[in-house]
Design a protein around this motif. Structure first.
Motif, PDB file in Angstrom:
ATOM      1  N   THR A  81     118.411   6.194  92.436  1.00 58.97           N
ATOM      2  CA  THR A  81     117.202   6.670  93.087  1.00 58.97           C
ATOM      3  C   THR A  81     116.196   7.450  92.137  1.00 58.97           C
ATOM      4  OG1 THR A  81     118.394   6.819  95.212  1.00 58.97           O
ATOM      5  CG2 THR A  81     116.558   8.042  95.297  1.00 58.97           C
ATOM      6  N   LYS A  82     115.010   7.536  92.267  1.00 61.33           N
ATOM      7  CA  LYS A  82     114.280   8.174  91.479  1.00 61.33           C
ATOM      8  C   LYS A  82     114.628   9.826  91.587  1.00 61.33           C
ATOM      9  CE  LYS A  82     109.384   9.032  90.341  1.00 61.33           C
ATOM     10  NZ  LYS A  82     107.803   8.486  90.486  1.00 61.33           N
ATOM     11  N   GLY A  83     114.814  10.388  90.485  1.00 60.13           N
ATOM     12  CA  GLY A  83     114.566  11.832  90.525  1.00 60.13           C
ATOM     13  C   GLY A  83     116.152  12.298  90.399  1.00 60.13           C
ATOM     14  N   VAL A 102     125.293  15.016  93.985  1.00 59.07           N
ATOM     15  CA  VAL A 102     124.177  14.367  93.250  1.00 59.07           C
ATOM     16  C   VAL A 102     123.372  15.625  92.560  1.00 59.07           C
ATOM     17  CG1 VAL A 102     121.847  13.132  93.578  1.00 59.07           C
ATOM     18  CG2 VAL A 102     123.974  12.386  94.786  1.00 59.07           C
ATOM     19  N   VAL A 103     123.148  15.333  91.211  1.00 58.29           N
ATOM     20  CA  VAL A 103     122.399  16.327  90.419  1.00 58.29           C
ATOM     21  C   VAL A 103     120.918  15.790  90.347  1.00 58.29           C
ATOM     22  CG1 VAL A 103     122.082  17.673  88.310  1.00 58.29           C
ATOM     23  CG2 VAL A 103     124.391  17.372  89.347  1.00 58.29           C
ATOM     24  N   PRO A 104     120.077  16.674  90.806  1.00 59.04           N
ATOM     25  CA  PRO A 104     118.538  16.070  90.524  1.00 59.04           C
ATOM     26  C   PRO A 104     118.141  16.482  89.304  1.00 59.04           C
ATOM     27  CG  PRO A 104     118.924  17.866  92.553  1.00 59.04           C
ATOM     28  CD  PRO A 104     120.083  17.571  91.738  1.00 59.04           C
ATOM     29  N   THR A 105     116.944  15.858  88.955  1.00 54.44           N
ATOM     30  CA  THR A 105     116.435  15.996  87.455  1.00 54.44           C
ATOM     31  C   THR A 105     115.186  17.237  87.608  1.00 54.44           C
ATOM     32  OG1 THR A 105     114.380  14.535  88.110  1.00 54.44           O
ATOM     33  CG2 THR A 105     116.450  13.636  87.143  1.00 54.44           C
ATOM     34  N   THR A 106     114.988  17.713  88.738  1.00 54.96           N
ATOM     35  CA  THR A 106     114.345  18.840  88.991  1.00 54.96           C
ATOM     36  C   THR A 106     115.129  20.135  89.672  1.00 54.96           C
ATOM     37  OG1 THR A 106     113.523  18.059  91.230  1.00 54.96           O
ATOM     38  CG2 THR A 106     111.980  17.606  88.954  1.00 54.96           C
ATOM     39  N   ALA A 119     114.264  10.648 100.104  1.00 55.96           N
ATOM     40  CA  ALA A 119     114.631   9.479  99.846  1.00 55.96           C
ATOM     41  C   ALA A 119     116.064   9.136  99.882  1.00 55.96           C
ATOM     42  CB  ALA A 119     114.261   9.299  98.176  1.00 55.96           C
ATOM     43  N   LEU A 120     116.924   9.992  99.563  1.00 58.58           N
ATOM     44  CA  LEU A 120     118.472   9.765  99.678  1.00 58.58           C
ATOM     45  C   LEU A 120     118.707   9.379 101.518  1.00 58.58           C
ATOM     46  CD1 LEU A 120     119.953  12.294  97.215  1.00 58.58           C
ATOM     47  CD2 LEU A 120     119.818   9.788  96.905  1.00 58.58           C
TER      48      LEU A 120
END
Length: 366
Positions: A81-83, A102-106, A119-120
């Motif tokens: 998933t994006k992000g 889940v670790v986001p990029t932001t 999205a998830l």
């Protein structure tokens, strides 16, 4: 003046709401140093990971090995998933539940993280129909996103209630259409200008160093509701002070424009003193380093300053002077429906000169 307030309010279009995290703490504190270190070494998302709770009770897998493979397949789908920066392996908690990180990029307060949570969650229906495994996105970051979204969704309803009360109360008290409409317009201008100032300072960073803003970004989610509630009460107080003085003069004299010139200055001293006290109180809290208190205090101080001096003591008398006699017009149908509330004593006769002289000449008791 109105154009100037609209210009100040223009940044409010970019208002972003979120709950603060340790990245909003004052520089030099242990919370801020820890947050910055984790961000530099591992990325901002590790400060606010998402937890995916997977219910495997209705999984279509017929064996433990097949269930493990299904969980791994779900993990890979979520990781794509994006992000998403990275995901952990699914940890089986018991016979029905497994946990995935889940670790986001932001960071947790970024708008992209909110989009990732959505999205998830959107993937849940397709994953459940294919594997029988249901997902729930949770964790502190997801909870903060949900709270912010809930407060944002309720803001319009809250604004409608506040504006409706403003119109109804002033309509009953002053029995006029112009008075409640211009009071409501003025209130909305004050709120919008306050939002615009908050965005300019706390999101765009204008004069942020001057008041000690630790980090620019989204402001605390419940600021709009607190601002509208407090500013509504103060604005209506100032409105009643000013308009009641004007209305009292009009009720006993009948000349609308003369009533504005004679009545409004009588209330200006009271409004000025009350407004300066409240601005001083709110401004005192702006010096605090708390990421929740500082933007709320700034918004309230700025809002009261604008509402008292630009709206109630400038905009309100100007509108009443401009419309003249029409400022006190009320349709006949509403006159019959609305209760007659005489807050200025306009139905009481004024004492005549002879009565005043007789009272002055009468002996007074000690």
């Amino acid at each position: 003046m109105t154009i100037g307030l609209l210009v100040v309010a223009w940044p409010a279009r970019d208002l972003q709401l979120a709950l603060p995290d340790n990245g909003s703490a004052a520089k030099g504190t242990t919370q801020r140093e820890t947050y910055d270190t984790v961000t530099e070494e591992f990325g901002p998302g590790l400060n606010g990971p998402l937890l995916i709770l997977m219910n495997t009770g209705d999984a279509k897998a017929s064996s433990a090995a097949q269930l493990t493979a299904e969980l791994n397949s779900v993990r890979k789908e979520l990781a794509a998933t994006k992000g998403v920066a990275l995901t952990s392996s699914a940890q089986q908690l018991d016979s029905e539940y497994a946990l995935l990180t889940v670790v986001p990029t932001t960071g947790s307060g970024d708008e992209a993280t909110s989009d990732l949570v959505k999205a998830l969650r959107d993937k849940e229906s397709s994953i459940r129909s294919r594997t029988g495994i249901s997902l729930q996105v949770t964790g502190q970051t997801a909870v903060n996103v949900d709270v912010s979204q809930k407060l944002s969704d309720s803001l319009l309803t809250f604004a409608i209630v506040v504006v409706g009360l403003c119109l109804l109360i002033l309509l009953i008290v002053f029995r006029s259409l112009v008075v409640p409409i211009k009071a409501t317009v003025g209130f909305l201008l004050s709120v919008a200008a306050s939002f615009g100032a908050v965005v300019a300072v706390f999101q765009w960073g204008w004069v942020a160093d001057l008041i000690g803003v630790a980090r620019t970004g989204p402001v605390v989610s419940f600021l709009p509701i607190i601002l509208m509630a407090v500013l509504f009460g103060l604005a209506m107080d100032y409105e009643v002070f000013v308009v009641s003085s004007i209305h009292e003069e009009y009720a006993h004299g009948g000349d609308a424009r003369r009533a504005v010139l004679k009545g409004s200055p009588l209330a200006f001293r009271v409004v000025t003193a009350a407004a300066l006290i409240m601005v001083a109180v709110f401004a005192g809290f702006v010096t605090m380093q708390d990421a929740i208190v500082k933007p709320i205090a700034f918004a309230l101080a700025f809002g009261v300053l604008v509402d008292a001096f630009l709206i109630r003591m400038t905009f309100v008398p100007a509108v009443l002077m401009w419309v003249g006699q029409a400022g006190w017009w009320l349709p006949r149908g509403l006159q019959k429906i609305l209760p007659n509330v005489d807050i200025e004593g306009r139905d009481l006769p004024r004492p005549t000169a002879q009565a005043s002289e007789a009272y002055a000449a009468a002996p007074q008791r000690d």
